[in-house]
Design a protein around this motif. Structure first.
Motif, short mmCIF file in Angstrom:
data_model
loop_
_atom_site.label_atom_id
_atom_site.label_comp_id
_atom_site.label_asym_id
_atom_site.label_seq_id
_atom_site.Cartn_x
_atom_site.Cartn_y
_atom_site.Cartn_z
N ILE A 1 -4.04 -0.04 8.97
CA ILE A 1 -3.97 -1.50 9.04
C ILE A 1 -3.93 -1.85 10.52
CG2 ILE A 1 -2.73 -3.59 8.27
CD1 ILE A 1 -3.23 -1.60 5.98
N CYS A 2 -4.88 -2.62 10.97
CA CYS A 2 -4.90 -2.97 12.39
C CYS A 2 -4.76 -4.49 12.55
CB CYS A 2 -6.18 -2.47 13.05
SG CYS A 2 -6.10 -2.51 14.84
N ASP A 3 -3.71 -4.88 13.28
CA ASP A 3 -3.44 -6.28 13.58
C ASP A 3 -4.39 -6.69 14.70
OD1 ASP A 3 -2.36 -8.71 14.34
OD2 ASP A 3 -0.31 -7.98 14.51
N ARG A 4 -5.48 -7.35 14.34
CA ARG A 4 -6.59 -7.76 15.20
C ARG A 4 -7.52 -6.57 15.50
NH1 ARG A 4 -6.17 -12.76 16.88
NH2 ARG A 4 -4.16 -13.78 17.09
N TYR A 5 -8.80 -6.90 15.65
CA TYR A 5 -9.81 -5.88 15.99
C TYR A 5 -11.04 -6.61 16.51
CZ TYR A 5 -12.25 -1.33 15.34
OH TYR A 5 -12.95 -0.14 15.51
N ILE A 6 -12.22 -6.14 16.18
CA ILE A 6 -13.43 -6.69 16.82
C ILE A 6 -13.66 -8.17 16.59
CG2 ILE A 6 -14.69 -4.50 16.88
CD1 ILE A 6 -16.11 -5.41 14.31
N ASP A 7 -13.18 -8.71 15.46
CA ASP A 7 -13.42 -10.14 15.22
C ASP A 7 -12.62 -11.01 16.18
OD1 ASP A 7 -15.28 -9.88 12.88
OD2 ASP A 7 -13.52 -8.81 12.12
N LEU B 1 0.83 -1.21 0.00
CA LEU B 1 0.00 0.00 0.00
C LEU B 1 0.87 1.26 0.00
CD1 LEU B 1 -2.88 -1.11 2.41
CD2 LEU B 1 -2.96 -0.90 -0.07
N SER B 2 1.99 1.20 0.69
CA SER B 2 2.91 2.36 0.69
C SER B 2 3.44 2.58 -0.72
CB SER B 2 4.08 2.14 1.64
OG SER B 2 3.60 1.90 2.93
N SER B 3 3.76 1.46 -1.42
CA SER B 3 4.31 1.59 -2.78
C SER B 3 3.27 2.18 -3.73
CB SER B 3 4.80 0.23 -3.29
OG SER B 3 3.68 -0.53 -3.72
N LEU B 4 1.99 2.05 -3.39
CA LEU B 4 0.94 2.63 -4.23
C LEU B 4 0.70 4.11 -3.88
CD1 LEU B 4 -1.75 -0.22 -4.18
CD2 LEU B 4 -0.12 0.31 -5.99
N GLY B 5 1.44 4.59 -2.88
CA GLY B 5 1.31 6.00 -2.51
C GLY B 5 0.34 6.26 -1.37
N CYS B 6 -0.17 5.19 -0.75
CA CYS B 6 -1.06 5.40 0.40
C CYS B 6 -0.21 5.82 1.61
CB CYS B 6 -1.79 4.12 0.79
SG CYS B 6 -2.81 3.42 -0.51
N ARG B 7 -0.77 6.67 2.43
CA ARG B 7 -0.13 6.97 3.72
C ARG B 7 -0.66 5.93 4.70
NH1 ARG B 7 -2.02 12.41 5.24
NH2 ARG B 7 -3.76 11.86 3.89
N VAL B 8 0.22 5.04 5.14
CA VAL B 8 -0.23 3.87 5.90
C VAL B 8 0.10 4.01 7.38
CG1 VAL B 8 -0.03 1.36 6.14
CG2 VAL B 8 0.11 2.40 3.88
N ILE B 9 -0.89 3.74 8.21
CA ILE B 9 -0.69 3.69 9.65
C ILE B 9 -0.88 2.23 10.06
CG2 ILE B 9 -1.59 4.43 11.91
CD1 ILE B 9 -0.79 6.86 10.45
N LEU B 10 0.16 1.65 10.68
CA LEU B 10 0.05 0.27 11.15
C LEU B 10 -0.13 0.29 12.67
CD1 LEU B 10 0.31 -2.83 10.92
CD2 LEU B 10 2.79 -2.54 11.05
N THR B 11 -1.16 -0.40 13.12
CA THR B 11 -1.36 -0.45 14.57
C THR B 11 -1.80 -1.85 14.98
OG1 THR B 11 -2.34 0.73 16.44
CG2 THR B 11 -3.76 0.42 14.50
N ARG B 12 -2.02 -2.05 16.26
CA ARG B 12 -2.38 -3.41 16.70
C ARG B 12 -3.30 -3.37 17.90
NH1 ARG B 12 2.77 -5.87 20.02
NH2 ARG B 12 2.94 -4.27 21.61
N GLU B 13 -3.94 -4.51 18.09
CA GLU B 13 -4.81 -4.70 19.25
C GLU B 13 -4.42 -5.95 20.01
OE1 GLU B 13 -8.23 -3.25 20.53
OE2 GLU B 13 -9.25 -3.87 18.69
N PRO B 14 -4.47 -6.00 21.31
CA PRO B 14 -4.62 -4.81 22.12
C PRO B 14 -3.34 -3.99 22.08
CG PRO B 14 -4.25 -6.74 23.51
CD PRO B 14 -4.35 -7.23 22.11
#
Ligand code: TYD
Length: 212
Positions: A94-100, A28-41
């Motif tokens: 991009i969130c590593d784990r979430y409500i599911d 996604l970064s290579s496509l020019g998106c500004r990417v925020i990577l985060t995680r849960e918890p």
């Protein structure tokens, strides 16, 4: 109004999410998106502190309602402090784990009431639903074997295999109930094959589909 894409990544412990998350971020970064990577918890100062309590293998006495509230508290803080501002600012999250994870682990795994989980989730996430969720489908026997070879498990990984089986079954059920949002990826294949699948789904979510 334009806003950023919200992608979540799910699966049982040791399903190979981490490698694919790196691929997703790079792509996604290579496509020019500004990417925020985060995680849960985790993902904020407060939520990371909550994480260290939740996952501490020493806290074997933790009650399932305490666990439910800690995950939800960590999530509420992450949503308000990181996810909502980022997508409003047209960043890709991009969130590593979430409500599911919550529904699979606390709902199917712990057997807590799903209606209660949905209510507390609606409070925690303020309508912030993922646009696309990848479920890396790998039976827990294989995932946990990979994990256990690597290091000692955290408090959740140390649960009995029966618990992980219920979580896995839960994920499959959630994927069946939400086929538009949750994309099931067969994670038993090679890293490259799995990535091919993920990339194709991402392209579709971004609105451009490549020839396959
Ligand atoms: P983590 O080390 O991040 O797991 P992984 O590397 O496999 O993603 O630990 C998070 C653990 O917390 C994982 O076992 C799943 C569990 N979990 C829940 O039980 N409920 C939740 O709502 C979330 C977000 C995670």
């Amino acid at each position: 109004m334009k806003r950023g894409l919200f992608v979540t990544v799910e699966g049982t412990d040791g399903c190979g999410k981490t490698t694919q998350i790196t691929n997703i971020v790079d792509y996604l970064s290579s496509l020019g998106c500004r990417v925020i990577l985060t995680r849960e918890p985790g993902g904020t100062r407060i939520s990371e502190n909550i994480r260290s309590i939740i996952l501490d293998p020493a806290f074997t006495e933790m009650h399932s309602i305490t666990e439910l509230m800690l995950y939800s508290a960590a999530r509420a803080q992450l949503v308000e402090q990181v996810i909502r501002p980022a997508i409003a600012n047209c960043e890709t999250v991009i969130c590593d784990r979430y409500i599911d994870s919550f529904y699979a682990y606390q709902g199917y795994g712990r057997g807590l009431d799903m209606e209660m989980l949905k209510k507390i989730t609606s409070l925690a996430i303020n309508n912030t639903m993922p646009d696309i969720t990848f479920f890396f489908d790998l039976v827990p026997e294989i995932g946990l074997r990979r994990r256990m070879n690597a290091a000692n498990g955290d408090r959740i990984e140390n649960e009995q295999m029966e618990f992980h089986r219920r979580v896995y079954h839960g994920y499959r059920q959630l994927a069946k109930e939400n086929p538009e949002r949750i994309k099931t990826i067969d994670a038993s294949r090679s890293v490259d094959e799995v990535w091919e699948d993920v990339r194709r789904q991402l392209d579709m979510a971004l609105g451009f589909v490549r020839e396959v």
